[in-house]
Scaffold this active site. Sequence first.
Site, PDB file in Angstrom:
ATOM      1  N   TYR A 169      -2.658 -10.000 -11.961  1.00  0.00           N
ATOM      2  CA  TYR A 169      -1.403  -9.707 -12.508  1.00  0.00           C
ATOM      3  C   TYR A 169      -1.044  -9.809 -13.936  1.00  0.00           C
ATOM      4  O   TYR A 169      -0.011  -9.287 -14.339  1.00  0.00           O
ATOM      5  CB  TYR A 169      -0.434 -11.079 -11.821  1.00  0.00           C
ATOM      6  CG  TYR A 169       0.233 -10.724 -10.591  1.00  0.00           C
ATOM      7  CD1 TYR A 169      -0.709 -10.395  -9.437  1.00  0.00           C
ATOM      8  CD2 TYR A 169       1.561 -11.028 -10.185  1.00  0.00           C
ATOM      9  CE1 TYR A 169      -0.399 -10.209  -8.049  1.00  0.00           C
ATOM     10  CE2 TYR A 169       1.831 -10.717  -8.809  1.00  0.00           C
ATOM     11  CZ  TYR A 169       1.042 -10.435  -7.802  1.00  0.00           C
ATOM     12  OH  TYR A 169       1.502 -10.130  -6.611  1.00  0.00           O
ATOM     13  N   LYS A 183     -13.434 -13.513  -3.012  1.00  0.00           N
ATOM     14  CA  LYS A 183     -14.483 -12.495  -2.647  1.00  0.00           C
ATOM     15  C   LYS A 183     -15.722 -12.506  -3.413  1.00  0.00           C
ATOM     16  O   LYS A 183     -16.021 -11.632  -4.300  1.00  0.00           O
ATOM     17  CB  LYS A 183     -13.416 -11.174  -2.969  1.00  0.00           C
ATOM     18  CG  LYS A 183     -14.181  -9.638  -2.337  1.00  0.00           C
ATOM     19  CD  LYS A 183     -13.923  -9.636  -0.972  1.00  0.00           C
ATOM     20  CE  LYS A 183     -14.809  -8.557  -0.402  1.00  0.00           C
ATOM     21  NZ  LYS A 183     -14.697  -8.262   1.167  1.00  0.00           N
ATOM     22  N   ASP A 227     -10.901 -11.362   3.327  1.00  0.00           N
ATOM     23  CA  ASP A 227     -10.936 -10.324   4.558  1.00  0.00           C
ATOM     24  C   ASP A 227     -10.973 -11.355   5.939  1.00  0.00           C
ATOM     25  O   ASP A 227     -10.298 -11.186   6.680  1.00  0.00           O
ATOM     26  CB  ASP A 227     -11.847  -9.247   4.497  1.00  0.00           C
ATOM     27  CG  ASP A 227     -13.165  -9.720   4.245  1.00  0.00           C
ATOM     28  OD1 ASP A 227     -13.344 -10.615   3.857  1.00  0.00           O
ATOM     29  OD2 ASP A 227     -14.171  -8.945   4.339  1.00  0.00           O
ATOM     30  N   ASP A 254      -0.609 -14.015  -2.896  1.00  0.00           N
ATOM     31  CA  ASP A 254       0.669 -12.949  -2.708  1.00  0.00           C
ATOM     32  C   ASP A 254       0.542 -12.392  -1.310  1.00  0.00           C
ATOM     33  O   ASP A 254       1.355 -12.748  -0.671  1.00  0.00           O
ATOM     34  CB  ASP A 254       0.645 -11.900  -3.627  1.00  0.00           C
ATOM     35  CG  ASP A 254       1.965 -11.032  -3.600  1.00  0.00           C
ATOM     36  OD1 ASP A 254       2.950 -11.551  -3.251  1.00  0.00           O
ATOM     37  OD2 ASP A 254       1.792  -9.659  -3.370  1.00  0.00           O
ATOM     38  N   ASP A 286       2.284 -13.894   2.504  1.00  0.00           N
ATOM     39  CA  ASP A 286       3.269 -13.083   3.400  1.00  0.00           C
ATOM     40  C   ASP A 286       2.938 -13.202   4.981  1.00  0.00           C
ATOM     41  O   ASP A 286       3.791 -13.389   5.670  1.00  0.00           O
ATOM     42  CB  ASP A 286       3.403 -11.740   2.975  1.00  0.00           C
ATOM     43  CG  ASP A 286       4.444 -11.422   1.947  1.00  0.00           C
ATOM     44  OD1 ASP A 286       4.805 -12.289   1.201  1.00  0.00           O
ATOM     45  OD2 ASP A 286       4.914 -10.173   1.826  1.00  0.00           O
TER      46      ASP A 286
HETATM   47  C1  IPM Z   1       6.270 -13.076  -4.610  1.00  0.00           C
HETATM   48  C2  IPM Z   1       6.564 -11.771  -5.039  1.00  0.00           C
HETATM   49  C3  IPM Z   1       6.324 -11.355  -6.466  1.00  0.00           C
HETATM   50  C4  IPM Z   1       4.851 -11.609  -6.611  1.00  0.00           C
HETATM   51  C5  IPM Z   1       6.860  -9.952  -7.024  1.00  0.00           C
HETATM   52  C6  IPM Z   1       8.250  -9.833  -6.689  1.00  0.00           C
HETATM   53  C7  IPM Z   1       6.480  -9.705  -8.427  1.00  0.00           C
HETATM   54  O1  IPM Z   1       5.953 -10.693  -4.002  1.00  0.00           O
HETATM   55  O2  IPM Z   1       6.529 -14.091  -5.294  1.00  0.00           O
HETATM   56  O3  IPM Z   1       5.311 -13.124  -4.059  1.00  0.00           O
HETATM   57  O4  IPM Z   1       3.944 -10.572  -6.209  1.00  0.00           O
HETATM   58  O5  IPM Z   1       4.281 -12.655  -7.234  1.00  0.00           O
HETATM   59 MG    MG Z   2       4.784 -11.545  -2.476  1.00  0.00          MG
END
Ligand code: IPM
Ligand code: MG
Length: 357
Positions: free
Chosen positions: A140, A190, A222, A246, A250
């Site tokens: 990042y 990884k 993975d 990240d 999710d």
């Molecule tokens: C998160 C989001 C952010 C990230 C974006 C909005 C930059 O996806 O907080 O997970 O990738 O960290």
């Molecule tokens: Mg995110």
Amino acid sequence: MFKIALLPGDGVGPEVIREAVKCLDVVGKRFSLELRFQAALVGGAAVEATGRPLPPDTLELCRQSDAVLFGAVGGQKYDGLPRELRPERAILDLRQELGLYANLRPARLFLPLIAASTLKEEVVRGIDLLVVRELTGGIYFGKPRGIEPIEGGERAVDTLIYTTAEIERIAKVAFQAAQRRRRKVTSVDKANVLASSELWRRVVNGVARAFPEVALEHMYVDNCAMQLVRDPRQFDVILTENMFGDILSDEAAMLVGSIGMLPSASIGAKVGIYEPIHGSAPDLAGKDKANPIAAILSGAMMLRHTFGQEEAAEAMEEAVANALERGYRTPDIQSPGTTLVGTTQMGDLIASELSEG
Ligand code: IPM
Ligand code: MG
């Protein structure tokens, strides 16, 4: 007195932050906490008003607050902007400027929502895991980065860097969290391919020696993505680098019913940022359809991690559980036999659970 900077941002951000503030006001009264809120522009809203996603005034307000309650940033209408002016830049810069290297993303199943998960009940019953994501390093932020012309096209570079010190400090956060939980850390990397992961694994092994009561296992990313949907209850604390975290967070969010349920804390320095992980969801904005629970639970994390108000934090979490228990649902978590409510009404219901105590 606790000073809280409110950064509602874009899309559903303002709607869900409004409900979080409503609940924090009630919890503040009940536990005699003096919470003072001050709002500022961030993301696309700030680009439109000032030309920059993170105006200097906003950053200054955050620095002078005890904590930041953050909504969401982004939206398709900003997709054409240069990378440095995109709304997402605001949250990345805030994390870096405030030195928030540790991102905590807990995923816990509220039992009344067991039917909202896309997975079978016997797989998700009892999920209680914490993703500890490194937040200010890795691909990042690594340099060089960019796109340049070459013969016959263009060439794009991103750089994945980690240092010993960066890995050590995030690993400590994970092991300390595990001490207060079920004493297991799964470090995700990884290492079969990446040099940064080879170092990651070596440094994590070193940190683990100071925590003999915590069990450590290593897992390739993975495989972890697969294990999360196969048998998520095997996980207690997942420790991982920025981009893997990240993605995996999710995935973890969806296991427990909806990404609209998951709060997060970004900590590691004086001022913490608390935000729902769901993002701006522009298609839902202004329709009273967004789930405010992730924002409300982010408020609870703020009470716990920055203000040390464990009891007040638990009261908020309990109020959320009670509202769900009574069958109220926003559209994202609706299932047959439940009562559909909007963003505002869900906030009202949770606030009234809170005031009744
Ligand atoms: C998160 C989001 C952010 C990230 C974006 C909005 C930059 O996806 O907080 O997970 O990738 O960290
Ligand atoms: Mg995110």
